[in-house]
Enzyme design. Structure first.
Site, PDB file in Angstrom:
ATOM      1  N   ASP A 147      -2.722   6.377  -3.378  1.00 64.34           N
ATOM      2  CA  ASP A 147      -1.539   5.715  -2.810  1.00 64.34           C
ATOM      3  C   ASP A 147      -1.075   4.541  -3.666  1.00 64.34           C
ATOM      4  O   ASP A 147      -1.553   4.332  -4.786  1.00 64.34           O
ATOM      5  CB  ASP A 147      -1.824   5.262  -1.373  1.00 64.34           C
ATOM      6  CG  ASP A 147      -2.752   4.057  -1.307  1.00 64.34           C
ATOM      7  OD1 ASP A 147      -3.544   3.878  -2.258  1.00 64.34           O
ATOM      8  OD2 ASP A 147      -2.680   3.291  -0.330  1.00 64.34           O
ATOM      9  N   LYS A 189     -11.570   0.418   0.712  1.00 61.75           N
ATOM     10  CA  LYS A 189     -11.574   1.845   0.450  1.00 61.75           C
ATOM     11  C   LYS A 189     -11.177   2.050  -0.998  1.00 61.75           C
ATOM     12  O   LYS A 189     -10.544   1.186  -1.594  1.00 61.75           O
ATOM     13  CB  LYS A 189     -10.667   2.581   1.416  1.00 61.75           C
ATOM     14  CG  LYS A 189      -9.266   2.035   1.565  1.00 61.75           C
ATOM     15  CD  LYS A 189      -8.600   2.670   2.780  1.00 61.75           C
ATOM     16  CE  LYS A 189      -7.120   2.427   2.767  1.00 61.75           C
ATOM     17  NZ  LYS A 189      -6.692   1.542   3.845  1.00 61.75           N
ATOM     18  N   ASP A 218      -6.165   2.586  -2.936  1.00 56.27           N
ATOM     19  CA  ASP A 218      -7.348   2.637  -2.064  1.00 56.27           C
ATOM     20  C   ASP A 218      -7.431   3.915  -1.237  1.00 56.27           C
ATOM     21  O   ASP A 218      -8.464   4.207  -0.651  1.00 56.27           O
ATOM     22  CB  ASP A 218      -7.452   1.376  -1.184  1.00 56.27           C
ATOM     23  CG  ASP A 218      -6.214   1.133  -0.333  1.00 56.27           C
ATOM     24  OD1 ASP A 218      -5.249   1.912  -0.429  1.00 56.27           O
ATOM     25  OD2 ASP A 218      -6.223   0.138   0.418  1.00 56.27           O
ATOM     26  N   ARG A 219      -6.339   4.683  -1.198  1.00 56.21           N
ATOM     27  CA  ARG A 219      -6.384   5.942  -0.437  1.00 56.21           C
ATOM     28  C   ARG A 219      -6.561   7.124  -1.369  1.00 56.21           C
ATOM     29  O   ARG A 219      -6.196   7.050  -2.547  1.00 56.21           O
ATOM     30  CB  ARG A 219      -5.089   6.153   0.339  1.00 56.21           C
ATOM     31  CG  ARG A 219      -4.854   5.139   1.410  1.00 56.21           C
ATOM     32  CD  ARG A 219      -3.644   5.531   2.237  1.00 56.21           C
ATOM     33  NE  ARG A 219      -3.414   4.538   3.267  1.00 56.21           N
ATOM     34  CZ  ARG A 219      -2.736   4.759   4.379  1.00 56.21           C
ATOM     35  NH1 ARG A 219      -2.204   5.946   4.581  1.00 56.21           N
ATOM     36  NH2 ARG A 219      -2.580   3.805   5.271  1.00 56.21           N
ATOM     37  N   ASP A 248      -1.533   1.297  -3.771  1.00 55.68           N
ATOM     38  CA  ASP A 248      -2.489   0.310  -4.293  1.00 55.68           C
ATOM     39  C   ASP A 248      -3.847   0.913  -4.642  1.00 55.68           C
ATOM     40  O   ASP A 248      -4.802   0.181  -4.920  1.00 55.68           O
ATOM     41  CB  ASP A 248      -2.650  -0.858  -3.314  1.00 55.68           C
ATOM     42  CG  ASP A 248      -3.192  -0.418  -1.966  1.00 55.68           C
ATOM     43  OD1 ASP A 248      -2.967   0.750  -1.588  1.00 55.68           O
ATOM     44  OD2 ASP A 248      -3.844  -1.233  -1.295  1.00 55.68           O
ATOM     45  N   SER A 288       0.785  -1.230   0.000  1.00 53.88           N
ATOM     46  CA  SER A 288       0.000   0.000   0.000  1.00 53.88           C
ATOM     47  C   SER A 288       0.819   1.284   0.000  1.00 53.88           C
ATOM     48  O   SER A 288       1.579   1.522  -0.929  1.00 53.88           O
ATOM     49  CB  SER A 288      -0.939  -0.043   1.195  1.00 53.88           C
ATOM     50  OG  SER A 288      -1.803   1.037   1.165  1.00 53.88           O
ATOM     51  N   HIS A 289       0.720   2.062   1.058  1.00 57.82           N
ATOM     52  CA  HIS A 289       1.376   3.372   1.095  1.00 57.82           C
ATOM     53  C   HIS A 289       2.841   3.271   1.499  1.00 57.82           C
ATOM     54  O   HIS A 289       3.520   4.294   1.559  1.00 57.82           O
ATOM     55  CB  HIS A 289       0.638   4.275   2.080  1.00 57.82           C
ATOM     56  CG  HIS A 289       0.648   3.715   3.471  1.00 57.82           C
ATOM     57  ND1 HIS A 289      -0.141   2.642   3.814  1.00 57.82           N
ATOM     58  CD2 HIS A 289       1.363   4.032   4.563  1.00 57.82           C
ATOM     59  CE1 HIS A 289       0.093   2.342   5.086  1.00 57.82           C
ATOM     60  NE2 HIS A 289       0.999   3.161   5.570  1.00 57.82           N
TER      61      HIS A 289
HETATM   62  C1  VG1 Z   1      -2.865   2.289   8.534  1.00 57.45           C
HETATM   63  C2  VG1 Z   1      -4.009   3.244   8.746  1.00 57.45           C
HETATM   64  C3  VG1 Z   1      -5.333   2.519   8.629  1.00 57.45           C
HETATM   65  C4  VG1 Z   1      -5.404   1.795   7.278  1.00 57.45           C
HETATM   66  C5  VG1 Z   1      -4.197   0.901   7.113  1.00 57.45           C
HETATM   67  C6  VG1 Z   1      -4.138   0.250   5.748  1.00 57.45           C
HETATM   68  O1  VG1 Z   1      -2.846   1.321   9.550  1.00 57.45           O
HETATM   69  O2  VG1 Z   1      -3.927   3.874  10.005  1.00 57.45           O
HETATM   70  O3  VG1 Z   1      -6.380   3.442   8.770  1.00 57.45           O
HETATM   71  O4  VG1 Z   1      -6.575   1.043   7.175  1.00 57.45           O
HETATM   72  O5  VG1 Z   1      -3.001   1.647   7.279  1.00 57.45           O
HETATM   73  O6  VG1 Z   1      -4.141   1.216   4.742  1.00 57.45           O
HETATM   74  P1  VG1 Z   1      -1.873   1.407  10.828  1.00 57.45           P
HETATM   75  O7  VG1 Z   1      -2.130   0.149  11.621  1.00 57.45           O
HETATM   76  O8  VG1 Z   1      -0.500   1.543  10.306  1.00 57.45           O
HETATM   77  O9  VG1 Z   1      -2.273   2.646  11.568  1.00 57.45           O
HETATM   78  V1  VG1 Z   1      -3.414   0.879   3.253  1.00 57.45           V
HETATM   79  O10 VG1 Z   1      -3.916   2.021   2.180  1.00 57.45           O
HETATM   80  O11 VG1 Z   1      -1.772   0.941   3.816  1.00 57.45           O
HETATM   81  O12 VG1 Z   1      -3.855  -0.686   2.907  1.00 57.45           O
HETATM   82 CO    CO Z   2      -3.471   1.503   0.303  1.00 54.63          CO
END
Ligand code: VG1
Ligand code: CO
Length: 544
Positions: free
Chosen positions: A278, A377, A282-283, A280, A114-115
């Site tokens: 981001d 998302k 979803d953000r 993938d 993801s991010h």
């Molecule tokens: C983070 C965010 C959370 C989100 C998750 C996955 O998790 O706070 O809101 O759902 O990333 O997002 P954490 O446990 O690091 O706070 V993504 O777009 O990285 O799949």
């Molecule tokens: Co993501």
């Protein structure tokens, strides 16, 4: 083609976090590491996988192509009969969710961190999404972890790599692999949800926007939909080619990691609207001219105006937000008489609420917004819904935000992250915090009086499952709040997240700079949690 059973020994660290298994690329490159985890997923599905359809794709980061090929061979050896894979091994997370749903697949393997940054020194990840299209719920990730910790063998096929550039069907062992256009079904779904004609008219009228795909997976989707279907001028989408290392960028769409977009939108040449997504897809990041829109505010604004889009014309069943997300959406729900749910961090907790029809829209402070159209998302969807609302109201984006604040009040909001803190120090901070919760109410910190303090526990209203220790929240009588939790997506040490917010009803003060407005809350948070003492850090690493 021969199926081979390969003996292996477990890795004891294959425990999925907030969103799948996420580790450094070097960890995933250990022999058998990927295979063990993929086999653990397949084993957990049991006999139901025989003859089933599986969706497969990833965000294009370093290792994506290799792991797609590995997973294809293993899926074919494990009895799946159809494997749907995005061309080039690409699928955004929301597009994968959609494909699972419309093809009645048993689930999907999504390759993404993801991010998190990519490249040989970056991160990689594997997540499993269930038949509803959503992230595996806690009981399933728990079962996958147990299986991975006891695995002794995996099955694979002796077969060469498939050509994933050519669209169409190919045979792999007893399975059929379908290489499909990653964008087509997703774009068709968007057309059902938002008013393409109204948005196209907006662009014809000279509306200007920048969409920054951050060299990640949304590029092809945004190009096809914004510049293709909606007629936005060429060049509207920037950084549109997915790159294995995201061009060296950190593909997290926030004002810090996308400083370019912020500079453009705060400058004299700002277009009418700025957005980003981001790794993938979803953000989403939303920026009005001169004004960053916090994800918490964005969720509230979308909830207030969603009925203007055809997909939501009948209104919303309810809304939900993750606990650390600001209470801005609660105010919209209260006024509209809608149910509003508060869930732990992580999209998997919205699944039951969406499946049962209790909610239509939901979101997280971390730039995730979505609806019941998929079970993830969806970054580009949020941008399109914004465009639909701008077209329908005829209001500039910044005016829309200020009008929202004038009606509902403003929830000043910020997140302070302390990254790569020593794990034991971060856990010590949380332990100390939990130990003092009971005595906090009534105490005054930086002029704010604690009215309540607890460790958030969630009881799922649909299946009754209880998830405890989801973050410490401290409420102040002055309509302010601070939340502390440790990240479940980091790959080095621990990341402490401190979520800060304060409600401001008076429109005369809505223009205040966020960090200044939150100064007493920030001071109270530090006094209560003794952040500097525990972490040795004088300041957060990232402020969003
Ligand atoms: C983070 C965010 C959370 C989100 C998750 C996955 O998790 O706070 O809101 O759902 O990333 O997002 P954490 O446990 O690091 O706070 V993504 O777009 O990285 O799949
Ligand atoms: Co993501």
């Amino acid at each position: 083609m021969t199926i081979r059973r390969i003996a292996t020994t477990p890795f004891m660290d294959q425990k999925p976090g907030t969103s799948g298994l996420r580790k450094k690329v070097a960890v995933f490159r250990q022999p058998h590491y990927v295979e063990n985890f993929v086999q653990a997923i397949f084993d957990t599905l049991g006999e139901a996988r025989q003859g089933a359809t599986l969706v497969l794709g990833g965000d294009g980061r370093f290792l994506n192509r290799e792991v797609v090929q590995t997973t294809l061979r293993m899926a074919a050896a494990n009895g799946f009969s159809r494997i749907l894979v995005g061309q080039g091994g690409l699928l955004s997370t929301p597009a994968a969710s959609n494909l699972i749903r419309i093809n009645r697949a048993i689930g999907g393997v999504v390759l993404s961190a993801s991010h998190n940054p990519g490249g040989p020194d970056g991160d990689f990840g594997i997540k499993f999404n269930a038949a509803n299209g959503g992230p595996a719920p806690e009981d399933l990730t728990g079962a996958i972890h147990r299986r991975a910790s006891a695995i002794t063998a995996y099955a694979t096929l002796e077969a060469p790599d498939l050509d994933l550039e050519r669209l169409g069907e190919v045979t792999l062992g007893a399975a059929t692999v379908v290489v499909l256009d990653p964008v087509a079904d997703y774009a068709a779904m968007m057309r059902q949800l938002v008013d393409f004609e109204a948005i196209a008219a907006l662009f014809r009228g000279g509306f200007r926007m920048r969409f920054d795909a951050m060299s990640a997976v949304t590029g092809p989707y945004a190009k096809a939909i914004l510049e293709g279907a909606l007629g936005a001028p060429a060049g509207t989408v920037v950084n549109a080619t997915p790159l294995p290392d995201f061009g060296g960028h950190h593909p997290d769409p926030n004002p810090v990691h996308n400083a370019d977009l912020m500079a453009l939108m705060l400058g004299a040449e700002a277009p009418d609207f700025g957005a980003a997504s981001d790794g993938d897809g979803d953000r989403n990041m939303i920026v009005a001219p001169g004004l960053f829109v916090t994800p918490s505010d964005s969720l509230a604004i979308l909830a207030a105006h969603a009925h203007r889009a055809p997909g939501y014309a009948r209104g919303l069943a309810g809304v939900a937000r993750s606990m650390p997300t600001s209470r801005a959406v609660d105010r919209v729900a209260a006024k509209a008489g809608l149910p509003c749910y508060e869930t732990p961090t992580g999209w998997k907790f919205f699944g039951n609420l969406l499946d049962s029809g209790r909610i239509t829209l939901c979101g997280e402070e971390s730039a995730g917004t979505g609806s019941d159209h998929v079970r993830e998302k969806d970054g580009l969807w949020a941008v399109l819904l914004w465009l639909n609302i701008l077209a329908a109201t005829g209001k500039p984006a910044d005016a829309l935000v200020r009008a929202h604040w004038a009606e509902f009040g403003r929830d000043q909001y910020s997140r302070h992250d302390y990254e790569e803190v020593e794990a034991e120090a971060a856990q010590g901070l949380m332990r100390a915090l939990r130990a003092k919760l009971e005595g906090l109410p009534g105490q005054v910190f930086a002029g704010l009086t604690v009215s309540a303090a607890d460790d958030f526990a969630y009881t799922d209203p649909v299946d009754g499952s209880v998830t405890a220790q989801q973050g410490v929240r401290i409420l102040f009588a002055e309509d302010a709040r601070v939340v502390f939790r440790l990240s479940g997506t980091g790959t080095v040490g621990a990341t402490l997240r401190v979520y800060l917010e304060r409600y401001e009803a008076d429109p005369a003060r809505h223009g205040a700079e966020t960090q200044a407005a939150l100064a007493p809350v920030i001071a109270a948070a530090d006094a209560i949690a003794e952040i500097a003492r525990h972490t040795g850090r004088a300041a957060p690493s990232v402020i969003t």
